[in-house]
Design a protein around this motif. Sequence first.
Motif, short mmCIF file in Angstrom:
data_model
loop_
_atom_site.label_atom_id
_atom_site.label_comp_id
_atom_site.label_asym_id
_atom_site.label_seq_id
_atom_site.Cartn_x
_atom_site.Cartn_y
_atom_site.Cartn_z
N ILE A 79 0.83 -1.21 0.00
CA ILE A 79 0.00 0.00 0.00
C ILE A 79 0.86 1.25 0.00
O ILE A 79 0.55 2.24 -0.68
CB ILE A 79 -0.94 0.00 1.22
CG1 ILE A 79 -2.04 -1.06 1.03
CG2 ILE A 79 -1.57 1.39 1.44
CD1 ILE A 79 -2.90 -1.25 2.25
N TRP B 15 -3.77 6.46 2.61
CA TRP B 15 -2.86 5.49 3.21
C TRP B 15 -3.08 5.38 4.72
O TRP B 15 -3.11 4.28 5.28
CB TRP B 15 -1.42 5.88 2.92
CG TRP B 15 -0.96 5.53 1.55
CD1 TRP B 15 -1.69 4.94 0.55
CD2 TRP B 15 0.35 5.73 1.01
NE1 TRP B 15 -0.92 4.78 -0.57
CE2 TRP B 15 0.33 5.25 -0.32
CE3 TRP B 15 1.53 6.29 1.52
CZ2 TRP B 15 1.46 5.30 -1.15
CZ3 TRP B 15 2.65 6.34 0.70
CH2 TRP B 15 2.61 5.85 -0.61
N SER C 115 2.55 2.07 -5.66
CA SER C 115 1.24 2.53 -5.24
C SER C 115 1.15 4.06 -5.33
O SER C 115 0.16 4.62 -5.82
CB SER C 115 0.96 2.08 -3.80
OG SER C 115 -0.19 2.69 -3.27
#
Length: 208
Positions: A174, A198, A179
């Motif tokens: 992530i 996030w 990402s």
Amino acid sequence: MSDAIPTADVPGEANTVDGRRARRARGRTAVVDALFALLQEQGVQPAVEEIAARAGVSVSSIFRYFDGLDDLRELAIGRYFERFAPLFEVPNLGEGQLPRRLSAMVDSRLALYQAIAPIAHIARLRALETPRFATTLATTRAGSANQVRTHFAAELGTRTPARGDDLVGVIDSITSFESWELLRDTHGRSQSQIRRAWTECLQVLLAS
């Protein structure tokens, strides 16, 4: 007794060789500095002609100074690592309550990716074809995963080893450069929007 006449070093020849080495070293440094500066200014890989012009050398000189463009790129990557080394670290790794640690992790990775984006993108492209770039990238990724493991050790310790490994992988994915680049370039998200996304994702994952 031998009739051979001993030879002596010729100062002029030695000075010539030393001078050539010094000029080559200066040329290599100028070219690496030029690539580094252009990457920061443009955010994309510059043409070899641009690098030569910025460094004040000919294109042919670049190929004399380096064993190809990958050699030059590798040195530029090394320069990036030297300059931005502090950004690869998470401040106060593993210390503090969870909200503080979440902010430290997210903020440090956002700052890092914004700083190294041009060279990180090149490294990932070249890693597909060049083993030494692939090795550098693998080492960097392993370090990133280890940061997650250390930073959230308290939360990971409440899970089985297998579930903990799953969580490390998900959190690292992530908050990865890939990402960040996808959210920024494809989805048009700003730094503050990525930070919010996030942080919320990590809160859910670590609280569950």
